[in-house]
Design an enzyme around this catalytic site. Structure first.
Site, short mmCIF file in Angstrom:
data_model
loop_
_atom_site.label_atom_id
_atom_site.label_comp_id
_atom_site.label_asym_id
_atom_site.label_seq_id
_atom_site.Cartn_x
_atom_site.Cartn_y
_atom_site.Cartn_z
CB SER A 186 43.37 41.73 47.99
OG SER A 186 43.97 42.83 47.34
CG HIS A 214 40.98 37.97 49.13
ND1 HIS A 214 41.94 37.39 49.94
CD2 HIS A 214 41.65 38.69 48.21
CE1 HIS A 214 43.13 37.76 49.52
NE2 HIS A 214 42.98 38.55 48.48
CE LYS A 244 45.06 35.31 47.35
NZ LYS A 244 44.86 36.43 46.46
C1 LIG Z 1 45.75 36.76 45.34
C2 LIG Z 1 44.92 37.47 44.37
C3 LIG Z 1 45.01 37.14 43.02
C4 LIG Z 1 46.04 36.20 42.48
O1 LIG Z 1 45.71 34.87 42.75
P1 LIG Z 1 46.88 33.80 42.81
O2 LIG Z 1 46.18 32.50 42.64
O3 LIG Z 1 47.54 33.98 44.13
O4 LIG Z 1 47.80 34.11 41.67
C5 LIG Z 1 44.13 37.76 42.17
N1 LIG Z 1 43.24 38.66 42.60
C6 LIG Z 1 43.14 39.00 43.89
C7 LIG Z 1 42.10 39.99 44.32
C8 LIG Z 1 43.99 38.42 44.82
O5 LIG Z 1 43.93 38.79 46.10
#
Ligand SMILES: *Cc1c(COP(=O)(O)O)cnc(C)c1O
Length: 392
Positions: A186, A214, A244
């Site tokens: 991330s 991602h 995302k």
């Molecule tokens: C954003 C993210 C999460 C969390 O997901 P949300 O739906 O925003 O709670 C988990 N793992 C990674 C690698 C992320 O970047």
């Protein structure tokens, strides 16, 4: 009104002062989204280069319409945990669609990606078990590992020799073991060496959990990190988010039927929390349609990231996440402020989100960005880097 400071308030104030001094205090800014990439903050219009809405689907008319219809038909909230009230049909439909998309037998939706990761490891492991986790894995994977009460060891980022050595040393003492990694990392945007991870997991009878929050919608025509290799590298536990590229909110685990059934009974962040609202699920379903129908759209964020890196003198990226590492916190904050003055919103990322000494700008690209805006950002980032290099 005179307010009396309690020991609690004094504690909080002291903590905040310390964080402020080290440039580690974080502030929430009111930010209005105007469209898929433009935002308004303090009366200024800025182009957002730090959202994870990679395809602009949070503002796609068909996604919005699907969400609106779901609110009108099914109401705003879902009322209770799925184990209590039963699940909404939209949830079951999205689970089937995600399982098919990921090539697994089954899938479970959680309230968020963060909750999914708090659920998975603790439902599968206990105090006699072992977790090996990439040091740069997302905070919620680390938290899930801690919650499981297993022995937790970090391996060096994407370092398969280090992982193999740790497995050789520690696997024998544990009943069960899991290996935890991001698919697309991330904060660095690089991709885990999944084929080797799968081999090592097999060799040491360890269960591989890949968090591809991602990757969906952005890598390998939208199909995710597992498909970024010559042959698909499919982990038995594939976690991801609806929050995302899918432009909505929620998380999921795609896995075998037996594993999903166990989690439906055992995963506390599923059993004891309210199901996601129908509108979020309807939005994600429509977004998944678009991802499946439009691989070209899914290639666009990475194309723009490549264009940016070529123009800004940075290495070719593997995903639409591009780190511009500046070192200390002050520099990262200054750089972010300079970009804001140029109408570009790029957050400064500081420890503990990233390791000490690697404070950075984290730039993300969306299919909705224009090439003109990307080029403008590249020029501004290039100037900042040259200035810092000259000052060295
Ligand atoms: C954003 C993210 C999460 C969390 O997901 P949300 O739906 O925003 O709670 C988990 N793992 C990674 C690698 C992320 O970047």
């Amino acid at each position: 009104m005179t307010s009396k400071l309690t020991s609690l308030d004094r504690f909080a104030a002291r903590k905040l002062e310390g964080l402020e001094r080290r440039n580690l205090r974080r502030k929430l800014a009111q930010t209005q989204t105007l469209d898929a990439v433009a935002v308004e903050r303090d009366g200024e219009r800025l182009i957002n280069f730090c959202s994870n809405d990679y395809l602009g689907l949070s503002h796609h008319p068909e996604v919005i319409e699907a969400s609106r219809q779901a609110v009108l038909e099914h109401g705003a909230g879902s009322g209770a945990s799925r184990l209590v009230t039963g699940g909404h049909p939209l949830l079951f439909e999205l689970e089937q669609r995600l399982a098919a998309f990921k090539g697994t037998e089954d899938c479970i939706i959680f309230g968020s990606g963060y909750l999914a990761n708090l659920a998975i490891t603790p439902a599968l492991l206990g105090s006699t078990d072992l977790v090996l986790i990439d040091e740069y894995a997302h905070a919620c994977l680390h938290s899930g590992a801690q919650l499981s009460r297993a022995r937790v060891e970090m391996f060096r980022h994407n370092d398969m020799a280090d992982l193999a050595a740790r497995l050789a040393a520690a696997r024998g003492d544990a009943r069960n073991a899991m290996i935890l990694t991001d698919g697309v990392f991330s904060m660095d945007g690089d991709i885990a060496p999944l084929p080797t991870l799968i081999e090592l997991a097999d060799q040491y009878d360890s269960w591989l959990l890949v968090d591809d929050a991602h990757g969906i919608g952005t890598v390998a025509g939208g199909r995710g990190a597992a498909n970024a290799f010559t042959t698909a590298a499919t982990a038995p536990l594939q976690m991801g988010t609806l929050s995302k590229a899918l432009g909505s909110y929620g998380g999921y685990l795609a896995a075998s039927h037996q594993v999903c059934e166990l989690l439906r009974t055992r995963a506390r962040p599923l059993v004891f929390t309210t199901a996601p609202p129908p509108a979020a699920i309807a939005a994600a379903l429509k977004a998944l349609d678009l991802v499946e129908q439009q691989p070209d759209l899914c290639e666009r964020p990475l194309e723009l990231a490549r264009r940016f890196c070529a123009a800004a003198g940075l290495p070719d990226p593997a995903s639409p996440i591009v780190p511009v590492i500046l070192g200390d916190e002050t520099r990262a904050l200054e750089a972010s402020e300079r970009l804001r003055q140029a109408g570009l919103l790029v957050a400064a990322i500081r420890p503990p989100t990233v390791p000490k000494g690697t404070a950075r700008l984290r730039v993300t690209f969306s299919a909705a960005h224009s090439e003109t805006d990307v080029d403008r950002l590249a020029k501004a980032v290039q100037d900042i880097r040259l200035q810092y290099e000259a000052a060295q």
